[in-house]
Motif scaffolding. Sequence first.
Motif, PDB file in Angstrom:
ATOM      1  N   CYS A  63       0.830  -1.201   0.000  1.00 18.26           N
ATOM      2  CA  CYS A  63       0.000   0.000   0.000  1.00 18.26           C
ATOM      3  C   CYS A  63       0.867   1.256   0.000  1.00 18.26           C
ATOM      4  O   CYS A  63       0.619   2.201  -0.762  1.00 18.26           O
ATOM      5  N   TYR A  64       1.888   1.264   0.839  1.00 18.28           N
ATOM      6  CA  TYR A  64       2.768   2.437   0.931  1.00 18.28           C
ATOM      7  C   TYR A  64       3.510   2.683  -0.374  1.00 18.28           C
ATOM      8  O   TYR A  64       3.584   3.815  -0.860  1.00 18.28           O
ATOM      9  N   LYS A  65       4.025   1.623  -0.966  1.00 18.54           N
ATOM     10  CA  LYS A  65       4.739   1.761  -2.243  1.00 18.54           C
ATOM     11  C   LYS A  65       3.804   2.287  -3.326  1.00 18.54           C
ATOM     12  O   LYS A  65       4.172   3.160  -4.114  1.00 18.54           O
ATOM     13  N   ALA A  66       2.580   1.779  -3.360  1.00 23.97           N
ATOM     14  CA  ALA A  66       1.597   2.244  -4.348  1.00 23.97           C
ATOM     15  C   ALA A  66       1.285   3.730  -4.136  1.00 23.97           C
ATOM     16  O   ALA A  66       1.152   4.480  -5.111  1.00 23.97           O
ATOM     17  N   LEU A  67       1.195   4.151  -2.898  1.00 28.72           N
ATOM     18  CA  LEU A  67       0.956   5.567  -2.593  1.00 28.72           C
ATOM     19  C   LEU A  67       2.085   6.434  -3.121  1.00 28.72           C
ATOM     20  O   LEU A  67       1.847   7.426  -3.828  1.00 28.72           O
ATOM     21  N   LEU A  68       3.306   6.068  -2.806  1.00 25.04           N
ATOM     22  CA  LEU A  68       4.459   6.856  -3.273  1.00 25.04           C
ATOM     23  C   LEU A  68       4.548   6.849  -4.790  1.00 25.04           C
ATOM     24  O   LEU A  68       4.804   7.894  -5.407  1.00 25.04           O
ATOM     25  N   ASP A  69       4.336   5.693  -5.402  1.00 23.45           N
ATOM     26  CA  ASP A  69       4.397   5.594  -6.863  1.00 23.45           C
ATOM     27  C   ASP A  69       3.337   6.468  -7.525  1.00 23.45           C
ATOM     28  O   ASP A  69       3.602   7.130  -8.536  1.00 23.45           O
ATOM     29  N   LEU A  70       2.135   6.477  -6.964  1.00 23.64           N
ATOM     30  CA  LEU A  70       1.056   7.287  -7.524  1.00 23.64           C
ATOM     31  C   LEU A  70       1.417   8.769  -7.515  1.00 23.64           C
ATOM     32  O   LEU A  70       1.266   9.466  -8.520  1.00 23.64           O
ATOM     33  N   PHE A  71       1.932   9.236  -6.401  1.00 26.04           N
ATOM     34  CA  PHE A  71       2.281  10.650  -6.310  1.00 26.04           C
ATOM     35  C   PHE A  71       3.507  10.989  -7.148  1.00 26.04           C
ATOM     36  O   PHE A  71       3.599  12.088  -7.697  1.00 26.04           O
ATOM     37  N   ASP A  72       4.443  10.044  -7.274  1.00 32.33           N
ATOM     38  CA  ASP A  72       5.579  10.261  -8.173  1.00 32.33           C
ATOM     39  C   ASP A  72       5.101  10.401  -9.610  1.00 32.33           C
ATOM     40  O   ASP A  72       5.589  11.250 -10.363  1.00 32.33           O
ATOM     41  N   LYS A  73       4.129   9.578  -9.977  1.00 37.22           N
ATOM     42  CA  LYS A  73       3.572   9.638 -11.332  1.00 37.22           C
ATOM     43  C   LYS A  73       2.885  10.990 -11.567  1.00 37.22           C
ATOM     44  O   LYS A  73       3.088  11.619 -12.605  1.00 37.22           O
ATOM     45  N   HIS A  74       2.107  11.427 -10.590  1.00 31.40           N
ATOM     46  CA  HIS A  74       1.458  12.741 -10.704  1.00 31.40           C
ATOM     47  C   HIS A  74       2.497  13.853 -10.829  1.00 31.40           C
ATOM     48  O   HIS A  74       2.347  14.765 -11.638  1.00 31.40           O
ATOM     49  N   GLU A  75       3.547  13.743 -10.030  1.00 32.13           N
ATOM     50  CA  GLU A  75       4.584  14.778 -10.066  1.00 32.13           C
ATOM     51  C   GLU A  75       5.257  14.837 -11.435  1.00 32.13           C
ATOM     52  O   GLU A  75       5.492  15.918 -11.971  1.00 32.13           O
ATOM     53  N   GLU A  76       5.539  13.677 -11.999  1.00 33.81           N
ATOM     54  CA  GLU A  76       6.163  13.631 -13.328  1.00 33.81           C
ATOM     55  C   GLU A  76       5.233  14.224 -14.387  1.00 33.81           C
ATOM     56  O   GLU A  76       5.668  15.012 -15.231  1.00 33.81           O
ATOM     57  N   GLU A  77       3.969  13.853 -14.341  1.00 36.65           N
ATOM     58  CA  GLU A  77       3.005  14.391 -15.310  1.00 36.65           C
ATOM     59  C   GLU A  77       2.869  15.911 -15.172  1.00 36.65           C
ATOM     60  O   GLU A  77       2.837  16.630 -16.178  1.00 36.65           O
TER      61      GLU A  77
END
Length: 129
Positions: A43-57
């Motif tokens: 869950c934690y990894k998915a949270l960080l990955d999601l926000f990293d993806k948003h940041e990149e976009e």
Amino acid sequence: MISAIDDTYDSYGTIDELEIFTRVIERWDIKEMDELPNFMKICYKALLDLFDKHEEELRQHERSFAVHYAKATMKEPARSYNIEAKWLITGYMPPFADYRANGFITSTYHVLATISFFGMNSAAKEAFD
């Protein structure tokens, strides 16, 4: 993501595990993941990955500053979910005013409002402030 985190607090963690989960979310650092029980790491990894993806976009549109605000508001419900979990696990019945104040945060209104600004090109840094 909000539902997965809420469910983790509601159904899956002990008080000690949820304290660690809350602390790790507060720190928002992949290096902290080793502190978590295995089932929380996903869950934690998915949270960080999601926000990293948003940041990149958003970086492509020169709006990556918005992610900082979303991360900050995402930490609020984690703290409040932890409070609710402690109440439930210990059998504590809070006064209505405390329940209502905490419930306002767990409604995730702040998180959803902040994240909805991601797609609004007209939402400048001042809107997030």
